[in-house]
Design an enzyme around this catalytic site. Structure first.
Site, PDB file in Angstrom:
ATOM      1  CG  ASN A  91     -23.507 -33.428  11.905  1.00 20.52           C
ATOM      2  OD1 ASN A  91     -24.741 -33.551  12.506  1.00 20.52           O
ATOM      3  ND2 ASN A  91     -24.097 -33.235  10.315  1.00 20.52           N
ATOM      4  CD  GLU A  99     -20.341 -37.909   4.935  1.00 22.06           C
ATOM      5  OE1 GLU A  99     -20.081 -36.922   3.865  1.00 22.06           O
ATOM      6  OE2 GLU A  99     -22.125 -38.597   5.258  1.00 22.06           O
ATOM      7  CG  HIS A 104     -18.531 -29.066   9.132  1.00 19.27           C
ATOM      8  ND1 HIS A 104     -17.896 -29.975   8.695  1.00 19.27           N
ATOM      9  CD2 HIS A 104     -19.658 -29.525   8.618  1.00 19.27           C
ATOM     10  CE1 HIS A 104     -17.924 -31.036   9.141  1.00 19.27           C
ATOM     11  NE2 HIS A 104     -19.771 -30.782   8.426  1.00 19.27           N
ATOM     12  CG  HIS A 106     -24.486 -28.658   7.208  1.00 17.02           C
ATOM     13  ND1 HIS A 106     -23.799 -30.004   5.761  1.00 17.02           N
ATOM     14  CD2 HIS A 106     -23.596 -29.564   7.774  1.00 17.02           C
ATOM     15  CE1 HIS A 106     -22.839 -30.615   6.345  1.00 17.02           C
ATOM     16  NE2 HIS A 106     -22.740 -30.794   7.361  1.00 17.02           N
TER      17      HIS A 106
HETATM   18  P1  5GP Z   1     -20.713 -33.802   7.785  1.00 11.70           P
HETATM   19  O1  5GP Z   1     -21.493 -35.540   7.505  1.00 11.70           O
HETATM   20  O2  5GP Z   1     -19.518 -33.855   8.293  1.00 11.70           O
HETATM   21  O3  5GP Z   1     -21.666 -33.178   9.305  1.00 11.70           O
HETATM   22  O4  5GP Z   1     -20.828 -33.042   6.444  1.00 11.70           O
HETATM   23  C1  5GP Z   1     -19.676 -33.090   5.933  1.00 11.70           C
HETATM   24  C2  5GP Z   1     -20.143 -32.701   4.311  1.00 11.70           C
HETATM   25  O5  5GP Z   1     -19.661 -31.508   3.428  1.00 11.70           O
HETATM   26  C3  5GP Z   1     -21.500 -33.807   3.639  1.00 11.70           C
HETATM   27  O6  5GP Z   1     -23.013 -32.383   3.560  1.00 11.70           O
HETATM   28  C4  5GP Z   1     -20.850 -33.170   2.097  1.00 11.70           C
HETATM   29  O7  5GP Z   1     -21.328 -33.276   1.093  1.00 11.70           O
HETATM   30  C5  5GP Z   1     -19.312 -32.188   2.258  1.00 11.70           C
HETATM   31  N1  5GP Z   1     -18.248 -32.703   1.729  1.00 11.70           N
HETATM   32  C6  5GP Z   1     -17.726 -33.335   1.791  1.00 11.70           C
HETATM   33  N2  5GP Z   1     -16.516 -33.246   1.275  1.00 11.70           N
HETATM   34  C7  5GP Z   1     -16.317 -32.300   0.007  1.00 11.70           C
HETATM   35  C8  5GP Z   1     -16.000 -32.216  -0.700  1.00 11.70           C
HETATM   36  O8  5GP Z   1     -14.862 -32.259  -1.000  1.00 11.70           O
HETATM   37  N3  5GP Z   1     -15.938 -30.422  -1.037  1.00 11.70           N
HETATM   38  C9  5GP Z   1     -16.871 -29.685  -1.358  1.00 11.70           C
HETATM   39  N4  5GP Z   1     -17.710 -28.806  -1.117  1.00 11.70           N
HETATM   40  N5  5GP Z   1     -18.100 -30.261   0.221  1.00 11.70           N
HETATM   41  C10 5GP Z   1     -17.404 -31.971   0.674  1.00 11.70           C
END
Ligand code: 5GP
Length: 121
Positions: A91, A99, A104, A106
């Site tokens: 993302n 977020e 990163h 997934h």
């Molecule tokens: P984004 O929406 O930025 O692509 O994904 C962020 C991801 O990071 C989300 O799937 C969320 O569940 C994960 N995430 C957020 N905070 C933490 C954390 O402190 N530890 C881990 N292992 N994952 C996190």
């Protein structure tokens, strides 16, 4: 957008927050997502400070880009998901619902993942 060194993935990289690590090398760290969206949900992050895919692809050295994407492939291999299949997702920015402002990807696997996007409501 400048890099915020207090983001959670920066803190995980510095060892200030715990993670369930699944892989680490010179270029990347991979760990389980805290809120999994599939039976296998692993995040792979580069060790350098990059806000998003756009930042990483534009500013990271070639070796860091190659090292990172080789790590993504190795993680998938080590997770044992290459035969049945997996999805890699990144993302960037508000419309994507990014977020955490540290680049990163997934890796999602472990069930039929369905169409790429949920139907529009
Ligand atoms: P984004 O929406 O930025 O692509 O994904 C962020 C991801 O990071 C989300 O799937 C969320 O569940 C994960 N995430 C957020 N905070 C933490 C954390 O402190 N530890 C881990 N292992 N994952 C996190």
């Amino acid at each position: 957008m400048s890099y915020d060194t207090s983001n959670v993935f920066a803190r995980i990289l510095r060892g200030e927050l715990p993670c369930r690590k699944v892989y680490e090398d010179e270029w990347a760290l991979a760990f389980e997502d805290i809120n999994p969206a599939a039976p296998v949900h692993v995040l792979v992050i580069p060790k350098g400070a990059y806000v998003s895919l756009s930042d990483f692809s534009a500013t990271a050295p070639e070796a860091a880009i190659a090292g990172f994407f080789r790590a993504v492939g190795k993680v998938a291999e080590e997770l044992g998901v290459t035969a049945n299949g997996y999805r890699v997702l990144a993302n960037h920015g508000p419309d994507s619902h990014q977020e955490v402002p540290h680049f990163h990807v997934h890796i999602l696997a472990g069930r039929k993942l369905g169409p790429m996007l949920a139907p529009q409501r």
